[in-house]
Enzyme design. Structure first.
Site, PDB file in Angstrom:
ATOM      1  CE1 TYR A 193      -1.110   5.815  -5.001  1.00  0.00           C
ATOM      2  CE2 TYR A 193      -0.991   7.327  -3.143  1.00  0.00           C
ATOM      3  CZ  TYR A 193      -0.522   6.217  -3.817  1.00  0.00           C
ATOM      4  OH  TYR A 193       0.541   5.506  -3.303  1.00  0.00           O
TER       5      TYR A 193
ATOM      6  CE  LYS B  81      -1.349   2.474  -3.298  1.00  0.00           C
ATOM      7  NZ  LYS B  81      -0.841   1.131  -3.667  1.00  0.00           N
TER       8      LYS B  81
ATOM      9  CB  SER C  65      -0.937  -0.031   1.210  1.00  0.00           C
ATOM     10  OG  SER C  65      -1.754   1.114   1.253  1.00  0.00           O
TER      11      SER C  65
END
Length: 279
Positions: A149, A153, A135
């Protein structure tokens, strides 16, 4: 130390490439996925059949299923599955196109989920194994101009943490890795920038526009970070999360501290909305 077989996505550069090289040097086998299989010709010539390669696009669900099936069929037992492939999409929410948003989530989030789902029947059948999800500190902390983004994650971390509880009875461990900055090439080949809007000039959302600036500091040592990822597989039980790099530690620690303070500040409101006895 017993020889292990690893399935790693995105072995062409960065963490995936370094992990592949370290594992091959110590005598393990690696099944790697890559965009261009000729990118690792030198390693293939050096290590022979201990390096198994397949071309893979993480946005192609059928391809993921097929590649994972072939890897287990060709290599037999695979001890560790590492979800490493991905990239960063940066820009304010309205600077991004729908296609960019879908591709980011399809790659980082859905692609990783599909790899796990394809591998789990095999891991259960062989009596266990380890899932490692690469991650970022951005899976717990945030920066402006990186909303999609971070969504990818935070999403994959939630999926992996829940899945860890699902698969523990089958001897399958799960570890989420949260690295900070390192010389992986992420800021160049691994980062994509939205077309900027003037409205966001000189605002926090414009911060990622300078991500390719060579003057930006890099804190983490790539070799040491990957060695720590590999070493985590020897730990029992599997560590749920490992944070790598002092910058990642600082970001994650501050984010969790701030989040807990916000929860504590709302304690009275939370309790005030409980149903009274007898309602």
């Amino acid at each position: 130390m017993n020889e292990r077989t690893w399935l790693i996505t995105g072995v062409g550069s960065g963490f995936g490439r370094e992990m592949t090289e370290q594992l091959l040097r110590r005598g393990d086998r690696v099944a790697g996925t890559i965009r261009r299989t000729d990118a690792l010709d030198g390693l293939g010539a050096e290590h022979g059949d201990r390096l198994w390669l397949a071309q893979l696009d993480l946005t192609d669900a059928e391809s993921i299923q097929r590649v994972v099936e072939h890897a287990f069929a060709d290599l037999g037992r695979i001890d560790v599955v590492v979800n490493n492939a991905g990239y960063g999409l940066f820009g304010a929410a309205e600077e991004l196109t729908d296609e960019e948003v879908v591709h980011q989530l399809d790659t980082n989030l859905l692609g990783s989920i599909r790899v796990v789902r394809a591998a789990l029947p095999h891991l259960r059948a062989q009596g266990g194994g380890r899932l490692v999800q690469i991650s970022s500190y951005g899976g717990q902390a945030i920066n402006p101009g990186a909303g999609v983004y971070h969504a990818s994650k935070w999403g994959i971390e939630g999926f992996m943490e829940s899945t860890a509880k699902d698969v523990a009875p089958f001897g399958i461990g799960v570890t989420i890795v949260q690295p900070g900055s390192a010389r992986t090439g992420f800021r160049h080949g691994g980062a994509r920038l939205a077309t900027p809007m003037k409205a966001y000039d000189n605002t926090p959302a414009a911060l990622p526009r300078g991500i390719r600036n060579p003057a930006l500091p890099t804190v983490g040592d790539l070799t040491a970070m990957v060695a720590a990822m590999i070493d985590s597989v020897d730990r029992e039980p599997a560590p749920r999360r490992i944070v790598l790099g002092s910058d990642a530690y600082a970001y994650v620690h501050q984010a969790l501290t701030d989040r807990l303070a916000e929860v504590e500040a709302g304690r009275g409101l939370a309790f005030s909305t409980d149903a009274t006895s007898g309602d």
